[in-house]
Scaffold this motif. Structure first.
Motif, PDB file in Angstrom:
ATOM      1  N   HIS A   1       0.804  -1.220   0.000  1.00  9.25           N
ATOM      2  CA  HIS A   1       0.000   0.000   0.000  1.00  9.25           C
ATOM      3  C   HIS A   1       0.838   1.272   0.000  1.00  9.25           C
ATOM      4  O   HIS A   1       0.615   2.180  -0.814  1.00  9.25           O
ATOM      5  CB  HIS A   1      -0.940   0.015   1.210  1.00  9.25           C
ATOM      6  N   TRP A   2       1.808   1.359   0.919  1.00  8.07           N
ATOM      7  CA  TRP A   2       2.556   2.607   1.078  1.00  8.07           C
ATOM      8  C   TRP A   2       3.321   2.960  -0.198  1.00  8.07           C
ATOM      9  O   TRP A   2       3.287   4.103  -0.664  1.00  8.07           O
ATOM     10  CB  TRP A   2       3.518   2.497   2.258  1.00  8.07           C
ATOM     11  N   LEU A   3       4.006   1.974  -0.763  1.00  9.86           N
ATOM     12  CA  LEU A   3       4.828   2.249  -1.925  1.00  9.86           C
ATOM     13  C   LEU A   3       3.983   2.529  -3.164  1.00  9.86           C
ATOM     14  O   LEU A   3       4.341   3.384  -3.979  1.00  9.86           O
ATOM     15  CB  LEU A   3       5.784   1.082  -2.173  1.00  9.86           C
ATOM     16  N   LEU A   4       2.851   1.839  -3.300  1.00  8.20           N
ATOM     17  CA  LEU A   4       1.973   2.128  -4.429  1.00  8.20           C
ATOM     18  C   LEU A   4       1.378   3.524  -4.312  1.00  8.20           C
ATOM     19  O   LEU A   4       1.297   4.263  -5.302  1.00  8.20           O
ATOM     20  CB  LEU A   4       0.847   1.080  -4.509  1.00  8.20           C
ATOM     21  N   LEU A   5       0.965   3.897  -3.114  1.00  7.01           N
ATOM     22  CA  LEU A   5       0.412   5.240  -2.923  1.00  7.01           C
ATOM     23  C   LEU A   5       1.437   6.312  -3.250  1.00  7.01           C
ATOM     24  O   LEU A   5       1.123   7.333  -3.869  1.00  7.01           O
ATOM     25  CB  LEU A   5      -0.092   5.401  -1.480  1.00  7.01           C
ATOM     26  N   ASN A   6       2.672   6.099  -2.822  1.00  4.25           N
ATOM     27  CA  ASN A   6       3.733   7.059  -3.135  1.00  4.25           C
ATOM     28  C   ASN A   6       3.975   7.138  -4.637  1.00  4.25           C
ATOM     29  O   ASN A   6       4.162   8.227  -5.196  1.00  4.25           O
ATOM     30  CB  ASN A   6       5.033   6.673  -2.427  1.00  4.25           C
ATOM     31  N   LYS A   7       3.952   5.972  -5.285  1.00  4.07           N
ATOM     32  CA  LYS A   7       4.182   5.939  -6.730  1.00  4.07           C
ATOM     33  C   LYS A   7       3.071   6.668  -7.467  1.00  4.07           C
ATOM     34  O   LYS A   7       3.328   7.504  -8.356  1.00  4.07           O
ATOM     35  CB  LYS A   7       4.273   4.485  -7.203  1.00  4.07           C
ATOM     36  N   PHE A   8       1.825   6.375  -7.092  1.00  2.00           N
ATOM     37  CA  PHE A   8       0.711   6.945  -7.828  1.00  2.00           C
ATOM     38  C   PHE A   8       0.475   8.415  -7.499  1.00  2.00           C
ATOM     39  O   PHE A   8      -0.196   9.116  -8.255  1.00  2.00           O
ATOM     40  CB  PHE A   8      -0.560   6.140  -7.568  1.00  2.00           C
ATOM     41  N   SER A   9       1.013   8.885  -6.375  1.00  5.31           N
ATOM     42  CA  SER A   9       0.882  10.304  -6.050  1.00  5.31           C
ATOM     43  C   SER A   9       1.641  11.175  -7.047  1.00  5.31           C
ATOM     44  O   SER A   9       1.374  12.367  -7.175  1.00  5.31           O
ATOM     45  CB  SER A   9       1.398  10.574  -4.628  1.00  5.31           C
ATOM     46  N   GLU A  10       2.584  10.561  -7.767  1.00  5.51           N
ATOM     47  CA  GLU A  10       3.357  11.295  -8.771  1.00  5.51           C
ATOM     48  C   GLU A  10       2.581  11.473 -10.066  1.00  5.51           C
ATOM     49  O   GLU A  10       2.960  12.299 -10.907  1.00  5.51           O
ATOM     50  CB  GLU A  10       4.659  10.539  -9.061  1.00  5.51           C
ATOM     51  N   LEU A  11       1.510  10.682 -10.244  1.00  5.25           N
ATOM     52  CA  LEU A  11       0.743  10.770 -11.484  1.00  5.25           C
ATOM     53  C   LEU A  11      -0.142  12.006 -11.475  1.00  5.25           C
ATOM     54  O   LEU A  11      -0.704  12.380 -10.452  1.00  5.25           O
ATOM     55  CB  LEU A  11      -0.136   9.523 -11.650  1.00  5.25           C
TER      56      LEU A  11
ATOM     57  N   ALA B   1       5.392   0.195 -11.441  1.00  4.32           N
ATOM     58  CA  ALA B   1       5.489   0.572 -10.022  1.00  4.32           C
ATOM     59  C   ALA B   1       6.102  -0.535  -9.192  1.00  4.32           C
ATOM     60  O   ALA B   1       6.858  -0.276  -8.247  1.00  4.32           O
ATOM     61  CB  ALA B   1       4.103   0.916  -9.486  1.00  4.32           C
ATOM     62  N   THR B   2       5.816  -1.793  -9.535  1.00  2.39           N
ATOM     63  CA  THR B   2       6.294  -2.905  -8.706  1.00  2.39           C
ATOM     64  C   THR B   2       7.685  -3.383  -9.093  1.00  2.39           C
ATOM     65  O   THR B   2       8.252  -4.231  -8.410  1.00  2.39           O
ATOM     66  CB  THR B   2       5.307  -4.083  -8.768  1.00  2.39           C
ATOM     67  N   GLN B   3       8.244  -2.864 -10.182  1.00  2.00           N
ATOM     68  CA  GLN B   3       9.602  -3.273 -10.560  1.00  2.00           C
ATOM     69  C   GLN B   3      10.615  -2.860  -9.488  1.00  2.00           C
ATOM     70  O   GLN B   3      11.642  -3.524  -9.326  1.00  2.00           O
ATOM     71  CB  GLN B   3       9.985  -2.649 -11.900  1.00  2.00           C
ATOM     72  N   SER B   4      10.329  -1.790  -8.762  1.00  2.00           N
ATOM     73  CA  SER B   4      11.251  -1.338  -7.720  1.00  2.00           C
ATOM     74  C   SER B   4      11.134  -2.157  -6.439  1.00  2.00           C
ATOM     75  O   SER B   4      11.900  -1.953  -5.497  1.00  2.00           O
ATOM     76  CB  SER B   4      10.981   0.130  -7.397  1.00  2.00           C
ATOM     77  N   PHE B   5      10.153  -3.079  -6.380  1.00  2.73           N
ATOM     78  CA  PHE B   5       9.938  -3.865  -5.175  1.00  2.73           C
ATOM     79  C   PHE B   5      10.869  -5.052  -5.077  1.00  2.73           C
ATOM     80  O   PHE B   5      10.974  -5.679  -4.031  1.00  2.73           O
ATOM     81  CB  PHE B   5       8.491  -4.370  -5.114  1.00  2.73           C
TER      82      PHE B   5
END
Length: 298
Positions: free
Chosen positions: A107-117, A293-297
């Motif tokens: 959740h946290w990392l996806l939210l951070n990623k999508f906040s850039e969109l 987004a998940t490639q950085s995971f």
């Protein structure tokens, strides 16, 4: 047959068959239940055949309805794909809002990623508790896509592997008996916090190890991995959670992250979507964003 059914009637019928109810079909087609009932009644009259019967509080398709659905679902899906492919999708217009569900450790990392969109057009929901609710969320189009550790066993969905993660045993840095490592005997004798969510009617860890987990002393049944982790940081409980989540909060919660004292397979996270949306331009854009987004995971 008194009259040839219309394409609209067959589309409504297909939505009822795939979703399993008039109400979910109405939600899927962005209409009301009365419109669905009227369309199905007219189709029944035109075909001269019973389509659905009452079963408890729901409905069940007749044998004729099942046969009809098997014959029309592929042509309707192909037509739907063709129409979608003729349309264009521009994410910058902000006219399309996507809804996804994902595991808590993302959740946290996806939210951070999508906040850039720009615009912010992706919403994230927590995972459903059961396999049935997971599949229902897709079929009813409550979710445009989902990420989970196990794809539903349905011919209506497609999936692809995103990334793998390992389990770790988590406990407080100040745990009085567990320090730096944990033995199998300690694992069974300590009190555990476990996640109440299941897949294929088993809790998550059961799918990734062959040991007898019934030997654990379960003290707390939580509905959130984070709440279990937080509870362990403040008590003598231990829990098994994805390493990916534990490392995000290890320092803040003063946690020990210990390798499991038994053989444990990695957790594979899958991206899951409805097969009929495979070529939809908007859906393809969403899947590309989730994959990126998940490639950085890893």
């Amino acid at each position: 047959m008194t009259q040839k059914p219309t394409l609209n009637q067959l589309g409504v019928f297909s939505a009822v068959m795939s979703s399993g109810s008039f109400s979910r079909a109405a939600e899927q087609l962005n209409t009301n239940q009365s419109t669905i009932s009227t369309s199905i009644a007219k189709l029944k009259q035109d075909l001269g055949q019973e389509l659905f019967i009452r079963q408890g509080r729901g409905i069940a398709p007749t044998r004729f309805a099942q046969s009809l659905y098997e014959q029309i679902k592929l042509p309707l899906a192909q037509l739907d794909d063709t129409l979608h492919n003729m349309s264009e999708f521009d994410p910058n217009q902000g006219q399309h809002k996507f809804v996804i569900t994902a595991p808590e450790h993302m959740h946290w990392l996806l939210l951070n990623k999508f906040s850039e969109l720009k615009p912010h057009n992706i919403e994230i929901f927590d995972q459903p508790d059961t396999d049935e609710a997971l599949l229902d969320g897709l079929n009813s189009q409550r979710f445009d896509a989902m990420i989970d550790i196990m794809p539903p066993s349905s011919s209506a969905v497609e999936s692809c592997r995103l990334f793998d993660s390992d389990f770790v045993i988590v406990c407080s840095q100040d745990h009085p008996r567990v320090q730096q490592s944990i033995s199998h005997q300690q694992f069974n004798s300590e009190s555990h916090a476990v996640l109440e969510r299941t897949r294929q009617h088993l809790r998550s860890l059961h799918h990734f190890t062959n040991i007898d987990l019934s030997q654990r002393k379960v003290a707390y049944h939580g509905r959130s991995l984070f709440s279990n982790m937080l509870l362990c940081s403040q008590t003598e409980l231990i829990t098994a959670i994805p390493e990916f989540l534990a490392r995000q909060f290890q320092s803040q919660l003063n946690l020990q992250l210990l390798p499991p004292p038994f053989s444990c397979k990695p957790i594979t996270n899958y991206l899951i979507w409805l097969k009929k949306h495979h070529h939809d331009p908007a859906q393809k854009w969403l899947r590309s964003q989730l994959i990126e987004a998940t490639q950085s995971f890893t």
